[in-house]
Design a protein around this motif. Structure first.
Motif, PDB file in Angstrom:
ATOM      1  N   SER A 112      10.611   2.604  -0.707  1.00 51.07           N
ATOM      2  CA  SER A 112      11.032   3.950  -0.291  1.00 51.07           C
ATOM      3  C   SER A 112      12.455   3.888   0.241  1.00 51.07           C
ATOM      4  CB  SER A 112      10.074   4.507   0.757  1.00 51.07           C
ATOM      5  OG  SER A 112       9.824   3.584   1.798  1.00 51.07           O
ATOM      6  N   ASN A 164       3.551  10.679   0.304  1.00 50.88           N
ATOM      7  CA  ASN A 164       4.090   9.392   0.753  1.00 50.88           C
ATOM      8  C   ASN A 164       3.777   8.267  -0.227  1.00 50.88           C
ATOM      9  OD1 ASN A 164       1.244   9.322   1.551  1.00 50.88           O
ATOM     10  ND2 ASN A 164       1.775   7.476   2.722  1.00 50.88           N
ATOM     11  N   VAL A 165       2.914   8.507  -1.195  1.00 51.91           N
ATOM     12  CA  VAL A 165       2.569   7.504  -2.209  1.00 51.91           C
ATOM     13  C   VAL A 165       3.276   7.793  -3.526  1.00 51.91           C
ATOM     14  CG1 VAL A 165       0.706   6.504  -3.598  1.00 51.91           C
ATOM     15  CG2 VAL A 165       0.314   7.040  -1.184  1.00 51.91           C
ATOM     16  N   SER A 180       6.253   4.031  -6.107  1.00 53.57           N
ATOM     17  CA  SER A 180       5.080   3.169  -6.020  1.00 53.57           C
ATOM     18  C   SER A 180       4.847   2.549  -7.390  1.00 53.57           C
ATOM     19  CB  SER A 180       3.850   3.974  -5.605  1.00 53.57           C
ATOM     20  OG  SER A 180       3.878   4.283  -4.230  1.00 53.57           O
ATOM     21  N   ARG A 215       6.422  -1.886   1.266  1.00 53.45           N
ATOM     22  CA  ARG A 215       5.073  -1.733   1.802  1.00 53.45           C
ATOM     23  C   ARG A 215       4.068  -1.930   0.684  1.00 53.45           C
ATOM     24  NH1 ARG A 215       3.022  -0.433   7.067  1.00 53.45           N
ATOM     25  NH2 ARG A 215       5.219  -0.851   7.422  1.00 53.45           N
ATOM     26  N   THR A 216       2.926  -2.534   1.018  1.00 51.49           N
ATOM     27  CA  THR A 216       1.858  -2.709   0.037  1.00 51.49           C
ATOM     28  C   THR A 216       0.551  -2.187   0.627  1.00 51.49           C
ATOM     29  OG1 THR A 216       1.252  -4.938   0.823  1.00 51.49           O
ATOM     30  CG2 THR A 216       2.962  -4.798  -0.868  1.00 51.49           C
ATOM     31  N   HIS A 268      -1.456   2.788   1.713  1.00 50.44           N
ATOM     32  CA  HIS A 268      -0.472   3.678   2.355  1.00 50.44           C
ATOM     33  C   HIS A 268      -1.132   4.855   3.081  1.00 50.44           C
ATOM     34  CE1 HIS A 268       2.030   1.264  -0.190  1.00 50.44           C
ATOM     35  NE2 HIS A 268       1.583   1.837  -1.291  1.00 50.44           N
ATOM     36  N   CYS A 269      -2.272   4.572   3.711  1.00 51.14           N
ATOM     37  CA  CYS A 269      -3.018   5.612   4.440  1.00 51.14           C
ATOM     38  C   CYS A 269      -3.355   6.792   3.540  1.00 51.14           C
ATOM     39  CB  CYS A 269      -2.252   6.081   5.675  1.00 51.14           C
ATOM     40  SG  CYS A 269      -2.097   4.824   6.949  1.00 51.14           S
ATOM     41  N   ALA A 323       7.591   4.532   5.786  1.00 50.62           N
ATOM     42  CA  ALA A 323       6.778   4.139   6.938  1.00 50.62           C
ATOM     43  C   ALA A 323       7.505   4.451   8.236  1.00 50.62           C
ATOM     44  CB  ALA A 323       6.434   2.648   6.868  1.00 50.62           C
ATOM     45  N   ASP A 355      11.398   0.277   3.288  1.00 52.28           N
ATOM     46  CA  ASP A 355      10.123   0.760   3.825  1.00 52.28           C
ATOM     47  C   ASP A 355      10.344   2.010   4.666  1.00 52.28           C
ATOM     48  OD1 ASP A 355       7.395   0.770   4.243  1.00 52.28           O
ATOM     49  OD2 ASP A 355       7.464  -0.644   5.923  1.00 52.28           O
ATOM     50  N   ARG A 397       5.145  -0.209  -2.644  1.00 54.28           N
ATOM     51  CA  ARG A 397       5.940   1.006  -2.460  1.00 54.28           C
ATOM     52  C   ARG A 397       7.323   0.667  -1.934  1.00 54.28           C
ATOM     53  NH1 ARG A 397       4.123   5.093   2.107  1.00 54.28           N
ATOM     54  NH2 ARG A 397       5.232   3.556   3.374  1.00 54.28           N
ATOM     55  N   HIS A 450      -2.122  12.339   3.064  1.00 51.72           N
ATOM     56  CA  HIS A 450      -2.187  11.204   3.993  1.00 51.72           C
ATOM     57  C   HIS A 450      -3.438  11.368   4.859  1.00 51.72           C
ATOM     58  CE1 HIS A 450      -0.965   8.791   7.534  1.00 51.72           C
ATOM     59  NE2 HIS A 450      -0.069   8.215   6.754  1.00 51.72           N
TER      60      HIS A 450
END
Length: 411
Positions: free
Chosen positions: A382, A176-177, A337, A360-361, A364-365, A32, A29, A380, A124
């Motif tokens: 990362s 970020n995605v 992702s 992370r799920t 993602h902002c 994040a 993650d 996701r 984002h």
């Protein structure tokens, strides 16, 4: 970097040795927040134990020592991104505040009703909402450059969307995605050809590749400490000195003043004009320790290894029936992702967690991007340079186990 190098690096990160639900932690993650090496933790301890005093405001020894550390940290950041002067480095609370600072000060000085701000479809929330707020206040128009089915920015469309009313282009360096690496050098040239300044959101790029602001010729660039192995609550705003001199202050209070009377206040010189109040000098010193650590390893070595790891994990995940990756740009950074047919991302994330695998799920902002893609969210994974191929294998085996579990339930 070879396998021995990676495992030596892992020894520098205390949290990587812990277990979660009886399993060795597999931390994926990193988009994040990243984990912190021992040298960063030690720097925080040292500052509070030996040099805790307010900076810039005291003649006593501790205040001078803390001030020296804080300003040395500014020079470390300057060198890391190759800014022309330490005056171009402003410390904030994070990339989000850095963008808010530029949005507020820039629009107040340079924008009027009917003017335009141009962003992209993969931004984002931190590079959407601040501009929306200014658009609402000043009557501006927010324009959004499109992407293709692989998650790549259509730069020709972006160029065509720049008009005589465009005041600024604000674009992410790395999504970020999607993991897409945007051609920010090209975007800067296209924008400057039409006399439009550019802000680059580098929150997802500075930890993965070399960023040289003078080579890019960007006007503003932002990133967060906690995503580049430093502490939370610290961020960086780079701005060309001529732009920062022209912008009005973002906040008022101590440190950003030259003199104050009840009739009038005059403001401090750069970069202090934008640093109201007591800064997180402990955090800036720890950020500098993180940057020194990365420099010692070599950012180019990190980039090469992470690219290798990304390709390895991508190939392994694509072998799982029903799994599809969201974001297939030709140039990608350390983010995957994905979705699996018939299984909600939240269920995958929850079950992986029980195996000690942190992903992370959700959206993602980046809710507007999800709407653009016609999905609600993704899983996701990362990666960072302390992750291993063995950990990628554990992720793959974990997802395979979940797929098999759901198929058995449906039978």
């Amino acid at each position: 970097m070879n396998k021995a190098d990676i495992y030596k690096i892992r020894d520098d990160f205390p949290i990587l040795s812990r277990e979660v639900f009886g399993n060795p932690l597999v931390y994926l993650d990193n988009a994040a927040t990243t984990q912190k090496p021992q040298c960063v933790i030690d720097k925080i301890t040292k500052m509070y134990c030996l040099e805790n005093a307010n900076v810039h405001r005291g003649v006593h020894f501790l205040s001078q020592a803390a001030t020296d550390e804080h300003e040395a940290s500014r020079r470390t950041v300057q060198k890391f991104i190759n800014a022309a002067s330490s005056n171009e480095i402003v410390f904030t609370r994070g990339a989000t505040e850095s963008i808010n600072l530029v949005a507020s000060s820039f629009c107040r000085k340079f924008c009027k009703e009917g003017d335009e701000i141009l962003i992209t479809a993969m931004e984002h929330h931190s590079n959407i909402v601040p501009w929306q707020m200014q658009c609402d206040y000043y009557g501006l128009k927010l324009k959004v450059a499109p992407i293709n089915a692989d998650g790549e920015l259509l730069t020709d469309e972006l160029s065509r969307m720049i008009t005589p009313r465009t005041r600024l282009v604000s674009v992410t360096h790395v999504s970020n995605v999607l993991g897409t690496i945007n051609p920010v050098d090209k975007i800067v040239k296209l924008s400057h050809a039409q006399n439009v300044p550019v802000l680059i959101d580098a929150a997802q790029s500075v930890q993965h590749c070399r960023v040289d602001v003078q080579q890019l010729d960007c006007d503003f660039l932002v990133f967060s400490s906690h995503k580049i192995y430093g502490p939370t609550g610290v961020g960086v705003l780079y701005g060309k000195e001529r732009w920062l001199n022209d912008l009005p202050p973002y906040q008022g209070g101590g440190e950003m003043i030259e003199s104050v009377s009840f009739d009038k206040t005059t403001f401090n010189s750069l970069p202090f004009k934008f640093e109201a109040g007591t800064p997180d000098f402990v955090g800036t010193a720890a950020l500098a320790a993180a940057l020194d650590y990365l420099t010692l390893i070599g950012i180019d070595k990190i980039a090469a290894y992470e690219h290798e790891l990304l390709q390895y994990a991508t190939e392994k995940l694509l072998s799982i029936p029903g799994l599809r990756i969201i974001g297939n740009a030709g140039e990608k950074s350390s983010v995957i992702s994905f979705l699996v047919d018939g299984i909600h991302p939240y269920d995958i994330g929850t079950l992986l967690d029980k195996m000690g695998i942190a992903v992370r799920t959700g959206h993602h902002c980046a809710e507007p991007l999800m709407h653009e893609l016609g999905i609600e969210g993704t899983v996701r994974a990362s990666f960072a340079f302390y992750n291993t191929k063995e950990e990628a294998d554990k992720l793959v085996k974990g997802v395979e186990r979940i797929v098999k579990m759901f198929r058995n339930v449906k039978r």
